[in-house]
Design a protein around this motif. Sequence first.
Motif, PDB file in Angstrom:
ATOM      1  N   LYS A 146      35.869  57.071  67.970  1.00 27.15           N
ATOM      2  CA  LYS A 146      36.315  55.723  68.347  1.00 27.15           C
ATOM      3  C   LYS A 146      35.936  54.698  67.289  1.00 27.15           C
ATOM      4  O   LYS A 146      36.755  53.891  66.877  1.00 27.15           O
ATOM      5  CB  LYS A 146      35.696  55.312  69.700  1.00 27.15           C
ATOM      6  N   THR A 147      34.666  54.748  66.870  1.00 25.59           N
ATOM      7  CA  THR A 147      34.217  53.755  65.892  1.00 25.59           C
ATOM      8  C   THR A 147      34.896  53.989  64.541  1.00 25.59           C
ATOM      9  O   THR A 147      35.297  53.028  63.871  1.00 25.59           O
ATOM     10  CB  THR A 147      32.679  53.792  65.753  1.00 25.59           C
ATOM     11  N   SER A 148      35.069  55.258  64.187  1.00 26.60           N
ATOM     12  CA  SER A 148      35.763  55.557  62.930  1.00 26.60           C
ATOM     13  C   SER A 148      37.179  54.970  62.954  1.00 26.60           C
ATOM     14  O   SER A 148      37.642  54.382  61.969  1.00 26.60           O
ATOM     15  CB  SER A 148      35.862  57.074  62.718  1.00 26.60           C
ATOM     16  N   THR A 199      26.332  56.803  69.698  1.00 27.95           N
ATOM     17  CA  THR A 199      25.984  55.942  68.566  1.00 27.95           C
ATOM     18  C   THR A 199      26.317  54.495  68.915  1.00 27.95           C
ATOM     19  O   THR A 199      25.578  53.573  68.571  1.00 27.95           O
ATOM     20  CB  THR A 199      26.781  56.369  67.316  1.00 27.95           C
ATOM     21  N   THR A 200      27.433  54.306  69.600  1.00 23.24           N
ATOM     22  CA  THR A 200      27.836  52.956  69.994  1.00 23.24           C
ATOM     23  C   THR A 200      27.453  52.713  71.440  1.00 23.24           C
ATOM     24  O   THR A 200      27.792  53.511  72.304  1.00 23.24           O
ATOM     25  CB  THR A 200      29.374  52.798  69.877  1.00 23.24           C
ATOM     26  N   LEU A 201      26.752  51.601  71.683  1.00 21.45           N
ATOM     27  CA  LEU A 201      26.537  51.188  73.071  1.00 21.45           C
ATOM     28  C   LEU A 201      27.225  49.845  73.316  1.00 21.45           C
ATOM     29  O   LEU A 201      28.092  49.729  74.165  1.00 21.45           O
ATOM     30  CB  LEU A 201      25.045  51.096  73.413  1.00 21.45           C
ATOM     31  N   ALA A 249      38.808  46.617  70.634  1.00 22.57           N
ATOM     32  CA  ALA A 249      37.391  46.692  71.051  1.00 22.57           C
ATOM     33  C   ALA A 249      36.910  48.122  70.934  1.00 22.57           C
ATOM     34  O   ALA A 249      37.575  49.056  71.378  1.00 22.57           O
ATOM     35  CB  ALA A 249      37.232  46.227  72.483  1.00 22.57           C
ATOM     36  N   ASP A 250      35.758  48.263  70.302  1.00 23.50           N
ATOM     37  CA  ASP A 250      35.085  49.563  70.262  1.00 23.50           C
ATOM     38  C   ASP A 250      33.943  49.469  71.267  1.00 23.50           C
ATOM     39  O   ASP A 250      33.255  48.452  71.325  1.00 23.50           O
ATOM     40  CB  ASP A 250      34.533  49.791  68.852  1.00 23.50           C
ATOM     41  N   THR A 251      33.768  50.501  72.052  1.00 19.13           N
ATOM     42  CA  THR A 251      32.738  50.386  73.091  1.00 19.13           C
ATOM     43  C   THR A 251      32.021  51.702  73.345  1.00 19.13           C
ATOM     44  O   THR A 251      32.185  52.668  72.589  1.00 19.13           O
ATOM     45  CB  THR A 251      33.352  49.770  74.377  1.00 19.13           C
TER      46      THR A 251
END
Length: 378
Positions: free
Chosen positions: A214-216, A234-236, A251-253
């Motif tokens: 997702k973040t990538s 890794t992402t909160l 939005a990245d979540t």
Amino acid sequence: MAGGLSLNRVLIAMLQKNVHDHVEWPLRLEAFLQLVEAAGFEVIETVLQTRIRTHGGMVFGRGKVAEIATLVAMEKIDVVAIYNVLTSMQKYNLQQQFGVPVLDRYEVVLRVFEQEARDRVSQLQLDLARLQKSFPYIKVSESERLLKERPARRGGRGPGEYAYHAQLQQVRKRIAKVTKELARHRREHRQRMRKRYELGVPMVCLVGCYNAGKTSLFNALTGAEKEVSDRPFTTLASKWSMTVNPEIFFADTIGFALDLDPELISAFQLNLDDMRASDVVLLVVDATDLLQLLKMKLESSLDILRATGIDEARIIVVLNKVDSVDAEHLEEVTSLVNERFGLPTVKVSAKTEWNLDLLTEQIRGLYSQMGALSPPAP
Ligand SMILES: Nc1nc2c(ncn2[C@@H]2O[C@H](COP(=O)(O)OP(=O)(O)OP(=O)(O)O)[C@@H](O)[C@H]2O)c(=O)[nH]1
Ligand SMILES: [Mg+2]
């Protein structure tokens, strides 16, 4: 523990209740093992029991509990991690039997989250999840202790009992304090959301299991440089970022996991607000996963999205990491999602930035078909 300084020796135990299942439980156990390791533990032993019914007091049958207790002593186990979610009474009983701390899946995931939580809101949300879980446990363990003490006394409250009530009172106070602070953050969060709504730009949220990419993908789409890694969760905290041509808010979540407990994810209300506020929800999946695992992760993710109140018609499944899959597997994955789940798919690679134009085109298409959501209540 965290930072890898000293690893605690862990025994993992799982109660498998579906006697006909020979396919899913090894994948569930493997996913749990990864989380236990991510929580900083070294897995020494794994014990499985297949049994249709959960033993009310101790989850496992007596024989299995005795077997685990022997292994704990022989292998110098520091912690027993249980795949199943325990009641406070079960946790208490098992700790008495094993003589070491017992963690269930909820607590293991909580530990992984805690290692990653760097921002205030995530920390508060985790505090609340931990406090709510600890409250019934304090009640059970303290009343058991008092029961043992009581025969020696006659009437009235002993000092132990006063301490117990004081402890509960303190937890109640902390829950109230954290809830109040979170409510303030949530109001501010909603105000920021309303400002975004006023711009009339499509809002798109990336969701899916941890490590799906997702973040990538968020970085590839928006030019952001958020941290990407193989570690779970890794992402909160959520992050919104707008692209200009075309204009879209992404939005990245927080990530999901196989068998993530609904109560635990519901502690992350601010993240869920981001998902609820999105006109289009991109459900990112790791296309390199085995078909069976991919199916189970999709089911878990869709359960969470449904419980969050997301309209399935606003979901696009993004098959990520196509740079690393062969054509045949990709075909199987695509037809699984299209036919079995009835959801549209787009194949992309966040790594090579392949097919991102088609992805934004699909987003725009679904957005114009579904229309914008109405803004959240203040
Ligand atoms: N081969 C390949 N690897 C990718 C791709 N996208 C992401 N990855 C890798 O997958 C791993 C997880 O990526 P992240 O972007 O951190 O995944 P995430 O979904 O944000 O994970 P959480 O934040 O933990 O929920 C990293 O090692 C990435 O380098 C891709 O398109 N191809
Ligand atoms: Mg991430």
